[in-house]
Design an enzyme around this catalytic site. Sequence first.
Site, PDB file in Angstrom:
ATOM      1  N   MET A  27       0.780  -1.197   0.029  1.00 16.69           N
ATOM      2  CA  MET A  27      -0.081  -0.078   0.070  1.00 16.69           C
ATOM      3  C   MET A  27       0.901   1.066  -0.008  1.00 16.69           C
ATOM      4  O   MET A  27       0.519   2.170   0.565  1.00 16.69           O
ATOM      5  CB  MET A  27      -0.907   0.054   1.251  1.00 16.69           C
ATOM      6  N   HIS A  34       9.389  -3.527   3.453  1.00  8.80           N
ATOM      7  CA  HIS A  34       8.937  -3.930   1.834  1.00  8.80           C
ATOM      8  C   HIS A  34       9.956  -4.222   1.121  1.00  8.80           C
ATOM      9  O   HIS A  34       9.816  -5.063   0.148  1.00  8.80           O
ATOM     10  CB  HIS A  34       8.234  -2.688   1.435  1.00  8.80           C
ATOM     11  N   GLN A 153      -3.213 -12.369   7.582  1.00  3.58           N
ATOM     12  CA  GLN A 153      -3.107 -12.122   6.051  1.00  3.58           C
ATOM     13  C   GLN A 153      -2.632 -13.178   5.556  1.00  3.58           C
ATOM     14  O   GLN A 153      -3.413 -13.453   4.293  1.00  3.58           O
ATOM     15  CB  GLN A 153      -2.914 -10.776   5.749  1.00  3.58           C
ATOM     16  N   VAL A 176      11.004  -7.664   9.301  1.00  3.58           N
ATOM     17  CA  VAL A 176      12.227  -6.857   9.384  1.00  3.58           C
ATOM     18  C   VAL A 176      11.973  -5.926  10.742  1.00  3.58           C
ATOM     19  O   VAL A 176      10.781  -5.375  10.837  1.00  3.58           O
ATOM     20  CB  VAL A 176      12.501  -6.003   8.171  1.00  3.58           C
ATOM     21  N   SER A 185       6.886  -0.729  10.246  1.00  2.00           N
ATOM     22  CA  SER A 185       5.361  -0.874   9.810  1.00  2.00           C
ATOM     23  C   SER A 185       5.263   0.724   9.250  1.00  2.00           C
ATOM     24  O   SER A 185       5.925   1.520   9.812  1.00  2.00           O
ATOM     25  CB  SER A 185       4.509  -1.133  10.988  1.00  2.00           C
TER      26      SER A 185
HETATM   27  O1  PAF Z   1      -0.410  -5.905   3.527  1.00  2.00           O
HETATM   28  C1  PAF Z   1      -0.572  -4.852   2.842  1.00  2.00           C
HETATM   29  O2  PAF Z   1      -0.093  -3.852   2.386  1.00  2.00           O
HETATM   30  C2  PAF Z   1      -2.135  -5.076   2.113  1.00  2.00           C
HETATM   31  O3  PAF Z   1      -3.137  -5.550   3.010  1.00  2.00           O
HETATM   32  C3  PAF Z   1      -1.967  -5.588   0.596  1.00  2.00           C
HETATM   33  C4  PAF Z   1      -1.650  -7.115   0.884  1.00  2.00           C
HETATM   34  C5  PAF Z   1      -1.146  -4.925  -0.059  1.00  2.00           C
HETATM   35  C6  PAF Z   1      -3.595  -5.521   0.121  1.00  2.00           C
HETATM   36  O4  PAF Z   1      -3.996  -4.209  -0.110  1.00  2.00           O
END
Ligand code: PAF
Length: 287
Positions: A27, A34, A153, A176, A185
Amino acid sequence: MKLVHDAPALAAALAEQDGRRAVVMTMGALHDGHLSLVTHARQRADHVVVTVFVNPLQFGAHEDLDQYPRDLPGDLAALAPVLHTDDVVYAPSVREMYPDGPPQVQVAAGPVGDVLEGAVRPGHFDGVLTVVLKLLARTRPDVAVFGAKDAQQVALVRAMVHDLDLGVSVVEAPTVREHDGLARSSRNAYLSPDDRERATGLWRALSAGREAAEAGADAPEVVVAARTVLTEAVDAVDYVSLVDARFLPLAAGAHGPARLVVAARLGTTRLIDNTELVLGPVVDRSR
Ligand code: PAF
């Protein structure tokens, strides 16, 4: 890297790739966590696609959709050193993803979507799985890499891929952490200096739970050990729980691999974290 914003441009960019493809869905507001997902993706495929999309479907009415940090130029600058020329960044608009508004047909996460994060954020996982399914359909990857910090998730994406025969390999990449254990985060940016200090309580609570398990504590004792540390550190504890790989709660006498999950609030910020541990009798290796 190629930056594309719509499905035809994405399809054209993907047509130029051959070999295995891995997707990292984000996102935006990218940080080292990331970038490490991109590294894991690179190890498993010839090409990487990173999606950047703040998905309105997964935010509740009173959540931080409007405040959620958006900085595509910053995200592209962060990605530049880790992406190759023919890798792709797909950054669609809300209208591009949902041209008719919220889709009539959406994925239902099922019972695991209603516990823990799902209990605090009703409908959240339906929204997550709906966008993940759409992004899988558009990016057509061999591998999809998700971060272990959002372990519920990952469990639900795995369940969807299994139940709906999606034929993509789901990889969970390790969390991480900052030098003091705080999980990276995008929401850490909301923390005041004092809240940032106290946020280490999540990792300290998980460590206390793991140490208790290593000393032979059973499931309820592990939860108490973690909850005690967490309660002292934060403003409110949302949950401390032990679950199995599918995120179902563990019975009191359970043995074997488990995941300790925590969620807590500091000021107006809500953080989650988790760690894997093993429940069971202590093995005496001295004999
Ligand atoms: O983990 C996230 O950043 C979100 O939930 C995702 C997997 C990109 C879906 O919008």
